[in-house]
Design a protein around this motif. Structure first.
Motif, PDB file in Angstrom:
ATOM      1  N   SER A   1      72.738  86.514   9.248  1.00  0.00           N
ATOM      2  CA  SER A   1      72.100  87.462   8.326  1.00  0.00           C
ATOM      3  C   SER A   1      72.164  88.905   8.798  1.00  0.00           C
ATOM      4  N   TYR A   2      72.682  89.123   9.996  1.00  0.00           N
ATOM      5  CA  TYR A   2      72.628  90.460  10.586  1.00  0.00           C
ATOM      6  C   TYR A   2      73.940  91.219  10.396  1.00  0.00           C
TER       7      TYR A   2
ATOM      8  N   GLN B   1      63.869  84.523   8.112  1.00  0.00           N
ATOM      9  CA  GLN B   1      63.911  85.940   8.477  1.00  0.00           C
ATOM     10  C   GLN B   1      64.974  86.251   9.534  1.00  0.00           C
ATOM     11  N   GLY B   2      65.521  85.242  10.178  1.00  0.00           N
ATOM     12  CA  GLY B   2      66.616  85.465  11.113  1.00  0.00           C
ATOM     13  C   GLY B   2      66.293  85.271  12.579  1.00  0.00           C
TER      14      GLY B   2
ATOM     15  N   ARG C   1      78.557  86.604   8.388  1.00  0.00           N
ATOM     16  CA  ARG C   1      77.773  87.126   7.270  1.00  0.00           C
ATOM     17  C   ARG C   1      78.605  87.139   5.995  1.00  0.00           C
TER      18      ARG C   1
ATOM     19  N   GLY D   1      65.279  91.406   8.268  1.00  0.00           N
ATOM     20  CA  GLY D   1      66.492  91.810   8.951  1.00  0.00           C
ATOM     21  C   GLY D   1      66.289  92.755  10.096  1.00  0.00           C
TER      22      GLY D   1
END
Length: 386
Positions: A13-14, A34-35, A62, A380
């Motif tokens: 996700s980053y 949320q990662g 990603r 993030g």
């Protein structure tokens, strides 16, 4: 050994994130999705070049990005090295040390060593034999990194041989070419398989005492002799451990292949070799002769199964420590799966590790024994708490 800095580009996700880390305990706290797990997954990937969450690399990149990069500064014996892996789904991944390209990406394996505790660990006990074989091979490669090549070679040989068996099965009615070629792959499977089998057998012997000690530590009222592990091979293994050499075991695999030749041709799959072996887990009541032992799978309670799974991970950690390095411990959302007693026991057992990385959905899931640096992960961003 510990990671002092982690940098991710287009990983999960980053888009980009930099996190400074320290020895001791670091907790990443945030709601699901949320990662937080992505951060520890990246460090584990750098250790083994595979994820404890997914089977392929594609989900690690990603969405919309062509590649992902994981970079970590690793401190060992007071010296720092920057390790980097470039993940290219569908193409060859690339590795670097201190910005210098490596001939093979798998040269990174074992330079940083991790032991991961995760909710899926219950599959080590309740899952298929392949889950337990993967557990052994992952640990084996961390101890002896060069075996990453042997493991990859074996998987490639197995795929080729299975394809040929399907062809050879049909060829019995129309020609001998495929059958003649099969002999070459028999030799290759036996040679590489014998090496893997020899190392697996030695690993189980080395791991066994640590499993008993770890089970005693995490299971209420347990004794050291209660938990046992045994390796069951698909071929005959000499009782004398000195005779369990790669060449001797390769000969046993070849003999087994010859014995099962008709069945393999009929079914079109390889029926002999390390890919058909099993790690047997059993529980008893301190009986020295094993007369009352029962398989953990199918007989153990949920609590006993969790204790055995935790014992396997703890034993892995202690075995790697005995080799000379403190591996990095990753506790990925594991406390939410444990009752209060096991939560406290596990926290106390691992609190003294050089580096412990914890993920949790809420601060209350992190036991007091693991108080340390805390990051909040949300939307993030990764923010260090005051």
């Amino acid at each position: 050994m510990h990671v002092s800095h982690l940098t991710l580009h287009d990983f999960r996700s980053y888009g980009a994130v930099d996190v400074a880390l320290e020895p001791g305990v670091t907790a990443f706290v945030g709601r699901n999705g949320q990662g937080k797990t992505n951060l520890v997954e990246a460090i584990d990937y750098l250790s083994r070049l595979s994820s404890h969450r997914v089977a392929t690399d594609a989900p690690l990149v990603r969405s919309g990005a062509p590649q992902a990069v994981v970079r970590a500064a690793v401190v060992k014996d007071g010296r720092t090295a920057v390790l980097e892996v470039e993940i290219n789904p569908g193409r060859a991944n690339r590795g670097r040390i201190n910005r210098s390209p490596l001939p093979k990406v798998r040269d990174l394996v074992g330079l940083v060593r991790t032991v991961v505790f995760a909710p899926d660990d219950l599959t080590l006990v309740k899952g298929d034999p392949s889950d337990r074989r993967r557990f052994l091979d992952d640990l084996l490669v961390l101890r002896i990194p060069r075996l990453a090549g042997a493991r990859a070679d074996y998987e490639r040989i197995l795929r080729q041989r299975n394809t040929l068996l399907k062809t050879a099965g049909a060829a019995r009615r129309g020609g001998e070419g495929a059958l003649a070629t099969l002999g070459v792959w028999d030799e290759s499977l036996a040679r590489v398989g014998g090496e893997l089998l020899a190392h697996r057998l030695r690993l189980v012997d080395d791991l066994r005492p640590f499993v008993g000690t770890a089970y005693e530590a995490v299971a209420r009222g347990a004794r050291r002799d209660d938990a046992a592990i045994e390796y069951r091979a698909s071929v005959g293994v000499p009782d004398d451990r000195e005779q369990r050499t790669a060449s001797t075991l390769a000969e046993a695999i070849l003999a087994g292949i010859e014995e099962r030749r008709r069945d393999e041709l009929d079914r079109g799959v390889s029926l002999v070799g390390p890919h058909r072996d099993e790690l047997l887990l059993s529980l008893g009541h301190g009986d020295a002769d094993g007369s009352t032992r029962l398989p953990v799978k199918g007989y153990a309670s949920h609590g006993e199964s969790w204790s055995f799974a935790l014992a396997l991970r703890l034993a892995s950690y202690e075995l790697l420590r005995a080799d000379g390095d403190d591996p990095i411990l990753v506790l990925d959302d594991v406390f939410a799966e444990l009752d209060t007693g096991r939560r406290a026991q596990l926290a106390e057992l691992v609190a003294g590790a050089e580096q412990v990385l914890v993920t949790a959905a809420v601060p209350e899931d992190v036991p007091p024994a693991l108080a340390g640096v805390r990051y909040t992960v949300a939307d993030g961003t990764v923010t260090r708490d005051a």
